[in-house]
Write an enzyme that holds these catalytic residues in place. Structure first.
Site, PDB file in Angstrom:
ATOM      1  N   CYS A 269       0.824  -1.206   0.000  1.00 36.63           N
ATOM      2  CA  CYS A 269       0.000   0.000   0.000  1.00 36.63           C
ATOM      3  C   CYS A 269       0.865   1.267   0.000  1.00 36.63           C
ATOM      4  CB  CYS A 269      -0.976  -0.043   1.176  1.00 36.63           C
ATOM      5  SG  CYS A 269      -2.407   1.032   0.953  1.00 36.63           S
ATOM      6  N   HIS A 359      -3.906  -5.179   0.146  1.00 34.88           N
ATOM      7  CA  HIS A 359      -3.601  -5.727   1.471  1.00 34.88           C
ATOM      8  C   HIS A 359      -3.652  -7.250   1.470  1.00 34.88           C
ATOM      9  CE1 HIS A 359      -3.713  -1.977   3.963  1.00 34.88           C
ATOM     10  NE2 HIS A 359      -4.280  -1.551   2.852  1.00 34.88           N
ATOM     11  N   GLU A 361      -2.629  -9.250   3.674  1.00 36.72           N
ATOM     12  CA  GLU A 361      -2.921  -9.839   4.987  1.00 36.72           C
ATOM     13  C   GLU A 361      -4.422 -10.049   5.156  1.00 36.72           C
ATOM     14  OE1 GLU A 361      -4.132  -5.825   5.539  1.00 36.72           O
ATOM     15  OE2 GLU A 361      -2.274  -6.611   4.684  1.00 36.72           O
TER      16      GLU A 361
END
Length: 385
Positions: A269, A359, A361
């Site tokens: 990001c 993202h 994760e």
């Protein structure tokens, strides 16, 4: 910027009037939600159907008033496990139909109770579809939410909104980052050490690395190259974060030092934007950004299309149709958003460095991109070999 006055309960607060005022003069009237008072920020919308707790505690949402496009919010309440940081970072929250009673076995309290507890001013009962369409057509913009005694004539409220700073040119990463270094230990046998630069890191990110046997040293955004290499890292990670990447000269200088040493590097990001700048590319503000857990991205190295989690209002300006020559060797766009062709990833071809704009994760969100942590591990394995 938020001020609030607490009532005895968030339920009582919901009976109070509230108004959302956009900088172009459009207003939406509804009811108070969470804390009562006033707040200012950039109005943006998030298309996620789930994961509001992770969204609200994501530091990348600093100084933003988040509009939930899902019509009903709060069904699962608020628990003590899913926070992505130590607090709620959004400056305000806008929902259409708040759940009256949370229903989830992990819930400790309601969403509106938690918003009130942390002093987050929100508004409910407005047409969030109309608001989202307005922001798509006009772009993200400054806004204010006012409830209870904070409500004043609209002309006065509009003047106060228009006096607020723009997101373009805002330097926010230092105010959300940790002030002290800390370590997230590897799960099981330790295989690698990574220095993670906290520009607004989400808690799930070092956890995903720890699951792969990585000991993660999370360092402040102001960390120097000497401090990074004092932990003897096998790799360096640059996290997500808020604000305009054009203001992040310090992190760009640090990443440049890492690239000069050819240490395996991974950015997410804001970290993707920092890599773009370090390679000589520009950045720019998107009209309304990408926010949600349902964004289609193609990994151009494999052709695979992933459903991904996003939260960004800025992007890298790099050519999609060619390999670029940089001072660190050849670079190319590795991932692209299929909705609008925005750059969603970069990779160097002559040394071990890559980044993505979204993202992996995935907290909350799909797990299509979890392989990127394995790709980072492979880079460190290759460098060690």
């Amino acid at each position: 910027m938020t001020t609030s006055t607490r009532g005895s309960s968030s339920q009582r607060n919901q009976a109070l009037p509230a108004v959302l005022v956009l900088e172009d003069g459009r207003t939406f009237r509804g009811r108070a939600y969470g804390a009562v008072g006033e707040t200012f920020g950039e109005a943006v919308f998030s298309t996620g159907m789930t994961g509001y707790q992770e969204t609200l505690t994501d530091p990348s949402y600093d100084r933003q008033i988040v509009v939930a496009t899902a019509p009903q919010i709060g069904n699962t309440g608020w628990n003590d496990e899913d926070d992505e940081s130590g607090r709620i970072w959004v400056s305000g929250y806008v929902v259409r139909d708040p759940a009256r009673v949370p229903s989830n076995w992990r819930a400790k309290r309601s969403l509106d109770d938690e918003l009130e507890r942390q002093g987050v001013v929100g508004i409910s009962g407005i047409d969030t579809r109309a608001l989202t369409r307005h922001l798509r057509e006009r772009g993200s913009m400054r806004a204010g939410v006012f409830s209870g005694e904070a409500i004043a004539p609209e002309a006065e409220l509009l003047e106060r909104v228009q006096a607020q700073p723009h997101m373009k040119g805002a330097s926010l990463y230092e105010e959300v980052a940790t002030k002290e270094a800390y370590v997230v230990p590897a799960v099981g046998e330790k295989r690698f050490t990574v220095a993670a630069i906290d520009l607004g890191i989400k808690g799930m990110t070092p956890h995903r690395m720890a699951e792969r046997g990585i000991e993660v040293h999370v360092l402040p955004a102001t960390a120097t190259a000497d401090e990074v290499y004092a932990v003897d890292p096998d790799g360096v990670f640059f996290s997500n974060g808020p604000g305009d990447p054009a203001t992040a000269d310090g992190p760009v200088a640090l990443m440049t030092a890492v690239l000069e040493r050819r240490t395996p590097l991974f950015g997410i990001c804001f970290g993707n934007q920092i890599l773009g700048r370090a390679l000589g590319f520009g950045t720019y503000k998107l009209k309304y950004g990408h926010r949600g857990i349902n964004q289609p991205v193609q990994d151009r190295t494999t052709g695979k299309v992933e459903v991904t989690a996003h939260n960004h209002g800025f992007a890298v300006d790099a050519p999609l149709d060619k390999v670029s020559e940089t001072k660190f060797g050849r670079a190319e766009v590795s991932h692209v958003c299929l909705n609008d062709d925005v750059v969603e990833g970069l990779q160097l071809l002559d040394q071990p460095a890559f980044s993505v704009q979204y993202h992996p994760e995935a907290a909350a969100g799909p797990h299509d991109a979890a392989y990127l942590f394995d790709r980072f591990v492979s880079l460190m394995e290759g460098q060690r070999a």
